[in-house]
Design a protein around this motif. Structure first.
Motif, short mmCIF file in Angstrom:
data_model
loop_
_atom_site.label_atom_id
_atom_site.label_comp_id
_atom_site.label_asym_id
_atom_site.label_seq_id
_atom_site.Cartn_x
_atom_site.Cartn_y
_atom_site.Cartn_z
N UNK A 147 0.82 -1.22 0.00
CA UNK A 147 0.00 0.00 0.00
C UNK A 147 0.85 1.27 0.00
N UNK A 148 1.98 1.27 0.70
CA UNK A 148 2.85 2.45 0.74
C UNK A 148 3.43 2.75 -0.64
N UNK A 149 3.86 1.71 -1.35
CA UNK A 149 4.39 1.89 -2.70
C UNK A 149 3.30 2.40 -3.64
N UNK A 150 2.10 1.87 -3.51
CA UNK A 150 0.99 2.31 -4.36
C UNK A 150 0.64 3.77 -4.07
N UNK A 151 0.69 4.17 -2.80
CA UNK A 151 0.42 5.57 -2.44
C UNK A 151 1.49 6.48 -3.06
N UNK A 152 2.75 6.06 -2.98
CA UNK A 152 3.83 6.82 -3.60
C UNK A 152 3.65 6.93 -5.10
N UNK A 153 3.15 5.85 -5.71
CA UNK A 153 2.88 5.87 -7.15
C UNK A 153 1.81 6.89 -7.50
N UNK A 154 0.77 7.00 -6.68
CA UNK A 154 -0.29 7.98 -6.95
C UNK A 154 0.28 9.40 -6.88
N UNK A 155 1.13 9.64 -5.87
CA UNK A 155 1.73 10.97 -5.74
C UNK A 155 2.64 11.28 -6.93
N UNK A 156 3.48 10.31 -7.31
CA UNK A 156 4.37 10.50 -8.45
C UNK A 156 3.58 10.72 -9.73
N UNK A 157 2.47 10.00 -9.89
CA UNK A 157 1.63 10.18 -11.08
C UNK A 157 1.15 11.63 -11.18
N UNK A 158 0.72 12.19 -10.06
CA UNK A 158 0.28 13.59 -10.05
C UNK A 158 1.40 14.54 -10.40
N UNK A 159 2.58 14.30 -9.87
CA UNK A 159 3.74 15.14 -10.18
C UNK A 159 4.07 15.05 -11.67
#
Length: 168
Positions: free
Chosen positions: A35-47
């Motif tokens: 879940x932590x990696x997936x959350x980081x992926x969502x943030x990176x996607x936005x960036x």
């Protein structure tokens, strides 16, 4: 009790090893994304969407979808895998997941005050609702073990046949 082929501990119940998260039926070393990696992926996607002024992200996505990835998944070494076939998600599945299922769940998020975005925290397979809609899971694939065969580079094809005699 069955041992995990990756860590040797008791597999437990479910799609993935309860200890190392290795997914059944996938190459060794391909675990479910946390879940932590997936959350980081969502943030990176936005960036990435902001930095590439949206159009760059859209063009990048057209190519990344063929590998079962989004631009952020590609950067982080993650991939979507179809549950039924245990193969990398196709371009069409990725399009349905990203362009249809996510916006539908986004509408549902308004009604549930965003709680649906936390679904992966209590889901055994770390699936979001849009993953359930298109029957995918997200795995960590840093070695590209799940990359579709037709996506191999010419160099990889040459290297794999370099030792074989001509005509075989």
């Amino acid at each position: 009790m069955r041992p995990c082929p990756n860590c040797g501990r008791d597999w437990g119940q479910g799609l993935a090893c309860q200890f190392c998260r290795q997914v059944a039926g996938l190459p060794q070393g391909v675990p479910l994304a946390t879940p932590a990696l997936r959350f980081g992926e969502y943030l990176l996607e936005g960036v990435l969407i902001v930095v590439t002024l949206v159009i760059g992200w859209l063009i990048w996505s057209l190519f990344a979808f063929a590998n079962g990835q989004t631009p952020a998944k590609q950067v982080l070494g993650m991939r979507c895998v179809k549950l039924r076939t245990e193969q990398t998600a196709t371009w069409g599945t990725m399009f349905l997941r990203e362009a249809i299922a996510k916006p539908v769940i986004g509408l549902l998020a308004w009604v549930t005050f965003g709680i649906v975005y936390f679904w992966l925290l209590w889901d055994r397979n770390t699936q979001q609702l849009w993953d359930k809609m298109v029957d995918t899971i997200v795995v960590k694939d840093p070695q590209d073990a799940m990359r579709p065969a037709e996506q191999k580079s010419d160099a990889e094809d040459w290297a794999s046949t370099a030792g074989s005699p001509a005509g075989e």
